[in-house]
Scaffold this active site. Sequence first.
Site, mmCIF file in Angstrom:
data_model
loop_
_atom_site.group_PDB
_atom_site.id
_atom_site.type_symbol
_atom_site.label_atom_id
_atom_site.label_comp_id
_atom_site.label_asym_id
_atom_site.label_seq_id
_atom_site.Cartn_x
_atom_site.Cartn_y
_atom_site.Cartn_z
ATOM 1 C CE LYS A 190 -2.555 3.367 1.779
ATOM 2 N NZ LYS A 190 -1.816 4.584 1.437
ATOM 3 C CD GLU A 193 -2.828 8.758 1.492
ATOM 4 O OE1 GLU A 193 -1.970 7.855 1.554
ATOM 5 O OE2 GLU A 193 -3.550 9.084 2.445
ATOM 6 C CB SER A 244 3.691 9.627 11.149
ATOM 7 O OG SER A 244 2.412 9.038 11.067
ATOM 8 C CB VAL A 247 -0.073 6.359 10.897
ATOM 9 C CG1 VAL A 247 -0.764 5.227 10.142
ATOM 10 C CG2 VAL A 247 -0.737 7.685 10.561
ATOM 11 C CD GLU A 265 11.895 -0.330 9.874
ATOM 12 O OE1 GLU A 265 12.761 0.362 10.437
ATOM 13 O OE2 GLU A 265 11.851 -1.568 9.951
ATOM 14 C CB CYS A 299 12.686 9.056 8.611
ATOM 15 S SG CYS A 299 13.646 7.837 7.710
ATOM 16 C CD GLU A 398 9.710 12.908 11.446
ATOM 17 O OE1 GLU A 398 8.570 12.466 11.702
ATOM 18 O OE2 GLU A 398 10.579 12.246 10.874
HETATM 19 P P1 NAD Z 1 2.013 8.700 7.509
HETATM 20 O O1 NAD Z 1 2.162 7.931 8.773
HETATM 21 O O2 NAD Z 1 1.049 9.810 7.478
HETATM 22 O O3 NAD Z 1 1.596 7.724 6.305
HETATM 23 C C1 NAD Z 1 2.347 6.583 6.006
HETATM 24 C C2 NAD Z 1 1.453 5.586 5.295
HETATM 25 O O4 NAD Z 1 0.437 5.171 6.207
HETATM 26 C C3 NAD Z 1 0.735 6.125 4.060
HETATM 27 O O5 NAD Z 1 0.693 5.123 3.070
HETATM 28 C C4 NAD Z 1 -0.666 6.393 4.582
HETATM 29 O O6 NAD Z 1 -1.664 6.317 3.583
HETATM 30 C C5 NAD Z 1 -0.827 5.258 5.582
HETATM 31 N N1 NAD Z 1 -1.844 5.489 6.605
HETATM 32 C C6 NAD Z 1 -2.336 6.671 7.052
HETATM 33 N N2 NAD Z 1 -3.306 6.461 7.972
HETATM 34 C C7 NAD Z 1 -3.407 5.114 8.123
HETATM 35 C C8 NAD Z 1 -4.199 4.261 8.956
HETATM 36 N N3 NAD Z 1 -5.110 4.754 9.798
HETATM 37 N N4 NAD Z 1 -4.002 2.929 8.879
HETATM 38 C C9 NAD Z 1 -3.081 2.405 8.043
HETATM 39 N N5 NAD Z 1 -2.328 3.156 7.209
HETATM 40 C C10 NAD Z 1 -2.468 4.495 7.258
HETATM 41 O O7 NAD Z 1 3.489 9.161 7.121
HETATM 42 P P2 NAD Z 1 3.938 10.082 5.894
HETATM 43 O O8 NAD Z 1 3.517 11.463 6.196
HETATM 44 O O9 NAD Z 1 3.531 9.439 4.627
HETATM 45 O O10 NAD Z 1 5.534 9.942 5.980
HETATM 46 C C11 NAD Z 1 6.321 10.691 6.823
HETATM 47 C C12 NAD Z 1 6.712 9.908 8.056
HETATM 48 O O11 NAD Z 1 7.363 8.684 7.690
HETATM 49 C C13 NAD Z 1 7.718 10.668 8.893
HETATM 50 O O12 NAD Z 1 7.391 10.552 10.255
HETATM 51 C C14 NAD Z 1 9.024 9.954 8.577
HETATM 52 O O13 NAD Z 1 10.010 10.130 9.554
HETATM 53 C C15 NAD Z 1 8.571 8.529 8.449
HETATM 54 N N6 NAD Z 1 9.543 7.693 7.716
HETATM 55 C C16 NAD Z 1 10.298 6.767 8.398
HETATM 56 C C17 NAD Z 1 11.258 5.985 7.734
HETATM 57 C C18 NAD Z 1 12.127 4.976 8.462
HETATM 58 O O14 NAD Z 1 12.786 4.178 7.803
HETATM 59 N N7 NAD Z 1 12.182 4.982 9.778
HETATM 60 C C19 NAD Z 1 11.421 6.153 6.351
HETATM 61 C C20 NAD Z 1 10.646 7.097 5.691
HETATM 62 C C21 NAD Z 1 9.702 7.859 6.383
#
Ligand code: NAD
Length: 497
Positions: A190, A193, A244, A247, A265, A299, A398
């Site tokens: 997944k 979006e 994040s 989530v 992660e 991240c 962050e």
């Molecule tokens: P996000 O948590 O908003 O979304 C991540 C994914 O989760 C998306 O595909 C989103 O559609 C999905 N999602 C959202 N709500 C959900 C729910 N209720 N149930 C299941 N899935 C859901 O994160 P983002 O804004 O897309 O990305 C930024 C974040 O990702 C930052 O916090 C960043 O640090 C982190 N990140 C971490 C790593 C790592 O390796 N540690 C790598 C890249 C990004």
Amino acid sequence: MSSVAQSHLLPEVEAFLSRNHFPSFVGGKDFESRSGDTVSTFDPGSGDKLGDIHDLNATEVDLAVDIAAAAFPAWSQLPHEKRSAILLRLADAVEERKAIIAQIEALDAGKIEAQARGDVQNFVDTLRYFVKLSQQVETRTKLEVAGHEAWKYRQPWGVCAFIFPWNFPFLLIGWGISPALAAGNTVVIKPAEDTSLSALYLAHLAKEIGVPDGVINVVTGRGATTGAALSSNAKIKRMSFTGSPEVGRMVAETCGRNLVPVKLELGGKGAAVIFNDVDVTDTAEKLVGAITFHTGQVCCDATRWLIQQDIYDEFVSVCVDRLKNVRIGHPLDPKSQMGPVVNAKQCKRVLGYLDKGKAEGATCLLEGGPATVDGYTGNYVKPALLAGSLDNVAAREEIFGPVAFLTKFANEQEAIQMANNTDYGLANSVWTSDLTRAARVAEAMTAGNSWINAHNVFPHGVPYAGVNKSGMGGGVLSIETLMDYYRCTSVVRPLGT
Ligand code: NAD
């Protein structure tokens, strides 16, 4: 899109984008949302709409998981060399189409094209790495136990689910699914979006080069619908979530209820600890490179710069000078050094943190704010530097943009205490010419990863994971990651029976 970007588009990318309408891809074919619900995806560099992706509901996601489950027996039972050959063919095909995938990624995620090419190559290298590693895994390991014949038997789990964020869409797919596929699992992906197009391109390419139907499936849509449906499906055998902490916590709760093992992660608030024996210009330029890399939407970025007090002024002066000269522009413009942030919401978030940080007393060393790029109305922001107490909101939370928070330290002990003054624990770096001190500080910082005289370093074979608010349940890029994708059965026979 302006003429600079338009003139740069490969014909294959134009053809791909001309579909305008992007269904999910499940069981080796397009998979439409019955409801007709869609989400629009945009070029963050111009604001132009690239098309609509489908927003799958829970019934449709459940069907995708069933299709992946049906493909599992044949894929997992393929002789290892045959499965490896298919995956290596996929790696070759991605490498051959690197320029195409990189342009799609640059347009959909707002990523500088050269950086997107690096991400695609990283996918290829990761897939090759895990295929090779999986060839060395013993499925049966004999155990020496008194009075018994015993062994461990490893086999893949079944359907592994993956939810990805928008910042490194293609690279993270590689980090996630490569070990799962190499071990013999099938996957349901997944993507975020905002950035689903490269995942869909990959799924089509996998079909084209002969990956069996149902082995790689992509379900697109909003987090609250498609993401929530995937993570709450009780038939998935493993869940990997990158995104994040907010989530991630929800996903872990849901998987916990189903007793599905989950890897998280998550975000970070990394420190760079800079001692007074560094080459100031070189170190400052490297950290400027880190904070502007993918517009700070990384991240593990160094977002808190802790600088020994006697070089602070000189360090700040070099950083301000270099950051003022960073060329902000459209991701497909070869002259651009830093692109836009992914969407208007992220733009507002970055600018909001500048305001909140200043309201809590941070000093502004470099103003930041909205940036304008001739010919484009994208989500552009300027790099910014704030300074002050690490209790400031901009030093604690962050931001995910090109913003660093600077502060001074007097000695090593204070630097370590400052670096560890965070809820996160993803990655920090220490900068010094004294390698004994570097090793000491690197080991004393509480995080999954410590880098010495560099930031953002990911060689294959070195585990990368977060602790505390930055993640749990494993990591990526190493043998441990591959082993996560095998379940283990112990077999024991008392001797003489
Ligand atoms: P996000 O948590 O908003 O979304 C991540 C994914 O989760 C998306 O595909 C989103 O559609 C999905 N999602 C959202 N709500 C959900 C729910 N209720 N149930 C299941 N899935 C859901 O994160 P983002 O804004 O897309 O990305 C930024 C974040 O990702 C930052 O916090 C960043 O640090 C982190 N990140 C971490 C790593 C790592 O390796 N540690 C790598 C890249 C990004």
